[in-house]
Each structure stands twice: as structure tokens, then as C-alpha cells.
Write a protein that holds these residues in place. Structure first.
Motif, PDB file in Angstrom:
ATOM      1  N   GLN A   1      13.685  -0.842  -7.483  1.00 12.85           N
ATOM      2  CA  GLN A   1      13.346   0.044  -6.663  1.00 12.85           C
ATOM      3  C   GLN A   1      11.915   1.001  -6.782  1.00 12.85           C
ATOM      4  OE1 GLN A   1      15.139   4.044  -5.582  1.00 12.85           O
ATOM      5  NE2 GLN A   1      16.795   3.373  -4.492  1.00 12.85           N
ATOM      6  N   ALA A   2      11.166   0.919  -5.613  1.00 11.51           N
ATOM      7  CA  ALA A   2       9.799   2.120  -6.016  1.00 11.51           C
ATOM      8  C   ALA A   2      10.246   2.758  -5.211  1.00 11.51           C
ATOM      9  CB  ALA A   2       8.542   1.367  -6.301  1.00 11.51           C
ATOM     10  N   SER A   3       9.388   4.142  -6.213  1.00 12.62           N
ATOM     11  CA  SER A   3       8.910   5.593  -4.944  1.00 12.62           C
ATOM     12  C   SER A   3       8.098   6.022  -4.846  1.00 12.62           C
ATOM     13  CB  SER A   3      10.648   6.328  -5.748  1.00 12.62           C
ATOM     14  OG  SER A   3       9.710   6.510  -7.330  1.00 12.62           O
ATOM     15  N   GLY A   4       8.068   6.835  -3.908  1.00 13.91           N
ATOM     16  CA  GLY A   4       6.523   7.141  -3.083  1.00 13.91           C
ATOM     17  C   GLY A   4       5.857   6.604  -2.100  1.00 13.91           C
ATOM     18  N   PHE A   5       6.914   5.807  -1.518  1.00 12.42           N
ATOM     19  CA  PHE A   5       6.051   5.217  -0.577  1.00 12.42           C
ATOM     20  C   PHE A   5       5.751   5.799   1.099  1.00 12.42           C
ATOM     21  CE2 PHE A   5       7.097   1.426  -2.834  1.00 12.42           C
ATOM     22  CZ  PHE A   5       5.815   0.297  -2.514  1.00 12.42           C
ATOM     23  N   LEU A   6       4.761   6.429   1.025  1.00 17.32           N
ATOM     24  CA  LEU A   6       4.127   8.245   1.502  1.00 17.32           C
ATOM     25  C   LEU A   6       4.361   6.595   3.268  1.00 17.32           C
ATOM     26  CD1 LEU A   6       3.877  10.675   3.244  1.00 17.32           C
ATOM     27  CD2 LEU A   6       1.509  10.321   1.922  1.00 17.32           C
ATOM     28  N   ALA A   7       3.658   5.488   2.332  1.00 15.97           N
ATOM     29  CA  ALA A   7       2.291   5.095   3.848  1.00 15.97           C
ATOM     30  C   ALA A   7       3.778   4.439   4.772  1.00 15.97           C
ATOM     31  CB  ALA A   7       2.196   3.767   2.390  1.00 15.97           C
ATOM     32  N   LEU A   8       4.841   3.726   4.254  1.00 21.24           N
ATOM     33  CA  LEU A   8       6.411   3.777   4.986  1.00 21.24           C
ATOM     34  C   LEU A   8       7.383   5.235   5.877  1.00 21.24           C
ATOM     35  CD1 LEU A   8       7.331   0.835   3.335  1.00 21.24           C
ATOM     36  CD2 LEU A   8       6.430   0.689   5.039  1.00 21.24           C
ATOM     37  N   GLY A   9       6.457   6.035   5.294  1.00 26.57           N
ATOM     38  CA  GLY A   9       7.285   7.149   5.882  1.00 26.57           C
ATOM     39  C   GLY A   9       7.194   8.594   7.297  1.00 26.57           C
ATOM     40  N   ILE A  10       5.915   7.683   7.445  1.00 30.18           N
ATOM     41  CA  ILE A  10       4.739   8.511   8.565  1.00 30.18           C
ATOM     42  C   ILE A  10       5.053   7.466  10.178  1.00 30.18           C
ATOM     43  CG2 ILE A  10       2.904   9.175   9.399  1.00 30.18           C
ATOM     44  CD1 ILE A  10       2.042   8.571   6.081  1.00 30.18           C
ATOM     45  N   ALA A  11       5.572   8.457  10.990  1.00 30.72           N
ATOM     46  CA  ALA A  11       5.870   7.807  11.982  1.00 30.72           C
ATOM     47  C   ALA A  11       4.597   7.727  12.700  1.00 30.72           C
ATOM     48  CB  ALA A  11       6.442   8.652  13.213  1.00 30.72           C
ATOM     49  N   ASN A  12       5.182   6.191  12.938  1.00 29.19           N
ATOM     50  CA  ASN A  12       4.342   5.048  14.050  1.00 29.19           C
ATOM     51  C   ASN A  12       2.515   4.788  13.113  1.00 29.19           C
ATOM     52  OD1 ASN A  12       5.242   5.016  16.123  1.00 29.19           O
ATOM     53  ND2 ASN A  12       4.740   7.395  16.358  1.00 29.19           N
ATOM     54  N   GLN A  13       2.785   4.929  11.924  1.00 32.97           N
ATOM     55  CA  GLN A  13       1.664   4.791  11.070  1.00 32.97           C
ATOM     56  C   GLN A  13       1.744   2.994  10.961  1.00 32.97           C
ATOM     57  OE1 GLN A  13      -0.854   6.513   9.046  1.00 32.97           O
ATOM     58  NE2 GLN A  13      -1.474   4.699   8.321  1.00 32.97           N
ATOM     59  N   PRO A  14       0.262   2.537  10.902  1.00 32.58           N
ATOM     60  CA  PRO A  14       1.159   1.158  11.067  1.00 32.58           C
ATOM     61  C   PRO A  14       1.307   0.540   9.236  1.00 32.58           C
ATOM     62  CG  PRO A  14      -1.177   2.020  12.126  1.00 32.58           C
ATOM     63  CD  PRO A  14      -0.612   3.260  11.853  1.00 32.58           C
ATOM     64  N   PHE A  15       1.550  -0.420   9.237  1.00 27.42           N
ATOM     65  CA  PHE A  15       1.893  -0.854   8.051  1.00 27.42           C
ATOM     66  C   PHE A  15       1.923  -2.155   7.379  1.00 27.42           C
ATOM     67  CE2 PHE A  15       6.252  -0.266   9.658  1.00 27.42           C
ATOM     68  CZ  PHE A  15       6.442  -1.690   9.484  1.00 27.42           C
ATOM     69  N   SER A  16       2.058  -2.611   6.260  1.00 30.80           N
ATOM     70  CA  SER A  16       2.198  -4.605   5.838  1.00 30.80           C
ATOM     71  C   SER A  16       2.700  -4.567   5.102  1.00 30.80           C
ATOM     72  CB  SER A  16       0.866  -5.164   6.284  1.00 30.80           C
ATOM     73  OG  SER A  16      -0.156  -5.298   7.271  1.00 30.80           O
ATOM     74  N   ILE A  17       3.194  -5.733   5.096  1.00 26.35           N
ATOM     75  CA  ILE A  17       5.057  -5.785   3.618  1.00 26.35           C
ATOM     76  C   ILE A  17       4.245  -7.404   3.547  1.00 26.35           C
ATOM     77  CG2 ILE A  17       6.377  -5.823   2.768  1.00 26.35           C
ATOM     78  CD1 ILE A  17       7.924  -3.803   5.102  1.00 26.35           C
TER      79      ILE A  17
END
Length: 406
Positions: free
Chosen positions: A238-254
Motif C-alpha cells: 500500500q502507498a499513500s498520498g496519491f493526489l494524482a488519483l484523487g482529482i475528478a476528471n484529472q487524466p491518469f495512467s497506470i
């Protein structure tokens, strides 16, 4: 080492930042963080920071940082948000030799700002979120040889208030030119875990995301080591602090390499609580028929892509991307195998997210109840290598690079 000293009134406070804590400034104040002189005269340099304006109210400037003991040409380094017509934009100058990005910065959004000066060609560069916005030539290098480096306020830049309104985080100064690709990685690589070496759980990305793991082992990976899970609820990373996945409609990649022992379970789970609960969603896992599923939550339901030929004997490279323009996409071993329209990405307005690999923890039932979910909740047995999260939609060319060199 340059330690900052906060001064001014009211006293500065710390708030939740892009990573960990950020410092909060008020525009109508004398607040400032001061360090000793940083020797940037007659040389190339790069300065970057995460900024979150909570208001855009000053008459001309909202100062991010600089060295400006006096308003003298080429002796007043300033990096600000400048009032330009009807908006504020990133602004970079030595005084008299300045460049304006002429692109609006919005309030209440995290933005990565990077300012680069190349001394040989005497060129200024402004980047926002890893993208080059503007360049400009100067008649001279920076000549200021004394004075404090100041953050959040440059008192000599203007006679009126020019203090920043909002939060500043992760500010760094380098005595060299950072390349465009380095700035893009710094701005958009949210975290990277290679699971290699003597500290396999350390984030190798720019943000030093915190992590922990339970009941895992290290095995031979796609390259060097991989993390392996037992297929029980107590076996996870588990990792914490993922602001990149906590913003609605923010593009992302995994991006990750996977070698399952069974075609079952949750590979990646996102939640606002460390227990796997709260606002939560299984992003990657397996359906009841053993198909690989990548999915995201839209405004009303899940949008999902399935893939039915995942190997049990070899590591497989999986890349999941989303943007409002291209929707949800799935790449397997550098091949685009699925795409579905999805114009929204629904999440909670939270600056802290937990990403769990190998288990959905206590969120297996509640987080899978949203209509359209195709991941059959449960624990994952198998190995994962080179796990990365980006706050942008990576391109097909990026996917090729990740496949070939990760």
C-alpha cells in the motif's frame, strides 16, 4: 543546504500539500520564507514548485520565489503569477528581461511550475505541468550576487502587496538546466516502485510517496526483483498520498508488470481510507470468468475493458490510461487492445488516496457494489513489478518506452 526562516504577520501555517505538507500564504500579508543567498549569478539554473492558488487578487504580482534586493535590470530574479488582462499567468524574469507565459492559471488547482534559465544562450523557459509554455531571450545573465532567496513574497518587486495567495510545496532550486523530459517526469510521475534492491518499498519517483507492505516476498521479476503476494487478505502493498488519483476528471495512467498465479482477485484498489474503505474502487483485477479487467468510476457507474488472454507463465505489461478526450484505454505488451468512451472520471475531493496492490482489504464488498463493476473482489496471488502512476495520459510512444525499458 539552505534552510528557510518564516517571518511576517500573520504567522505562516502548514496545510496538506501536494506531497505531505505545504506552506500557506495570504496575499494581503507580509509573510515570507527567507533563506541565505543562493549563488545563481552568471550560471544556468532551474527552479520548480507545486503551487495551489486559493485566490488571485493582487494588483500585479503574486510572488512564488526569487532573489530581488532591488529593482535593477538583470539583478531582480522573480518568478510569479502576474496579472495579465483578465487572468494571472506564470511569469519569469531577471528584471528588464522577462517572459510571460500568457496562459491562465486557475485558482484552487495544483499546478507544477518550472522556470529554467540557460546561461549560454541566455534563454528563459516556463513550464506548467511539464509542458513548455513560453521562452524568451535575455540581454544578460543574472547578475545579482547578494540578497536572500525569498519564497512567497518579494518585498522589493512592487510597492504594493505581492505575496502569494495559497499554498507552495516541494520547491527546489538546481544549479543546472533541467531537460524537458526531466521536468515532464517531475510534474507527472506521481510514484514509481521498482521493488528492487535493499529498499524495495521506496518510491523512486519525485514525490517520495510513503508505502508499506504485509506478508509479501521478493521474487525474480521482469527486471531484477518483483513483489509477490500470497492471495490472502493480509498479503498486500500500500502507498499513500496519491493526489494524482484523487482529482475528478484529472487524466491518469497506470503501468505495471504482472505475473499471476491464478486469474482471480483484485490487483489494484484505490481508497480514501487505509483500510480500503471510504470512497473506493477496484481499478484492475479479474472478472469471474478469469478475464483481466481495467476500469474506472464515471459519474454513475463503472466503465470497463476486459482482456481474456493473460499469461500465467510470463510477466505481462499492463498500461491503463484515461483522459476525457480519449476515454479509457488498455495496452497489453505495447499493443492497444481496448478502448471505451468515458468522458468523466469520478473520485472524491480528497488530497489523500491509498493505492493497494494485491488486495481490496476491508473494501471488497462495499467498493464493488457500484453498477457496472466487473472485478470480482478478492485477494491476488502472483507477482507485480515496476509499478508506476502518472497524472497524465501517457502516449503510445510512452507506452512503447515503458514496455521496452522498464
Amino acid at each position: 543546504m539552505h534552510n528557510g526562516t518564516p517571518t511576517g504577520s500573520p504567522s505562516l501555517v502548514f496545510v496538506q500539500g501536494y506531497v505531505g505538507q505545504a506552506i500557506s500564504f495570504a496575499a494581503n500579508s507580509s509573510q515570507v520564507v527567507t533563506t541565505s543567498y543562493i549563488p545563481l549569478a552568471n550560471t544556468s539554473f532551474s527552479v520548480d514548485a507545486w503551487i495551489y492558488p486559493t485566490g488571485l487578487t493582487n494588483i500585479l504580482h503574486q510572488s512564488i520565489c526569487g532573489i530581488c534586493p532591488a529593482k535593477v535590470n538583470d539583478q531582480c530574479l522573480h518568478m510569479t503569477l502576474r496579472h495579465t488582462g483578465s487572468y494571472y499567468s506564470l511569469y519569469f524574469g531577471l528584471y528588464g528581461d522577462d517572459v510571460n507565459s500568457n496562459t491562465a492559471v486557475l485558482a484552487n488547482n495544483w499546478e507544477h511550475a518550472a522556470f529554467v534559465f540557460e546561461a549560454t544562450t541566455r534563454t528563459l523557459f516556463i513550464y506548467r505541468n511539464g509542458i513548455l509554455l513560453a521562452t524568451g531571450a535575455t540581454s544578460s545573465v543574472l547578475k545579482v550576487t547578494s540578497g536572500s532567496f525569498q519564497i512567497g513574497n518579494l518585498p522589493y518587486l512592487e510597492s504594493t502587496f505581492n505575496t502569494f495567495q495559497g499554498y507552495i510545496d516541494e520547491l527546489s532550486v538546481s544549479g543546472r538546466v533541467k531537460s524537458a523530459c526531466e521536468i515532464l517526469e517531475q510534474a507527472t510521475l506521481a510514484a514509481r516502485f521498482s521493488f528492487d534492491g535493499s529498499s524495495p518499498l521506496v518510491d523512486l519517483g519525485p514525490n517520495t510517496v510513503s508505502s508499506l507492505a504485509s506478508n509479501y516476498s521478493l521474487v525474480s521479476g521482469r527486471t531484477l526483483q518483483a513483489i509477490s503476494f500470497m492471495g490472502t487478505s493480509s498479503s498486500f502493498f500500500q502507498a499513500s498520498g496519491f493526489l494524482a488519483l484523487g482529482i475528478a476528471n484529472q487524466p491518469f495512467s497506470i503501468s505495471l508488470w504482472v505475473q499471476p498465479q491464478l486469474l482471480a482477485g483484485t490487483i489494484m484498489h484505490v481508497s480514501t481510507n487505509s483500510s480500503g474503505t471510504g470512497f473506493c474502487a477496484p481499478f484492475i483485477g479479474f472478472a469471474s470468468n478469469g478475464s483481466l479487467i481495467v476500469q474506472l468510476m464515471t459519474n454513475t457507474s463503472y466503465a470497463a475493458i476486459s482482456y481474456s488472454s493473460l499469461s500465467l507463465t510470463d510477466f505481462t505489461h499492463i498500461v491503463q490510461t484515461w483522459s476525457s478526450t480519449n476515454g479509457l484505454r488498455l495496452y497489453i505488451n505495447n499493443v492497444l487492445v481496448g478502448s471505451i468512451a468515458a468522458t468523466t472520471y469520478q473520485t472524491v475531493s480528497s488530497w489523500i488516496n491509498y493505492v493497494t496492490l494485491g488486495s481490496c482489504l476491508n473494501g471488497c464488498v462495499s467498493c464493488s457494489a457500484v453498477p457496472g463493476n466487473q472485478v470480482l473482489p478478492g485477494s491476488f496471488a502472483g507477482a507485480i513489478d515496476d509499478f508506476r502512476v502518472y497524472s497524465r495520459e501517457v502516449t503510445a510512444s510512452d507506452v512503447c518506452t515503458l514496455f521496452a525499458y522498464s
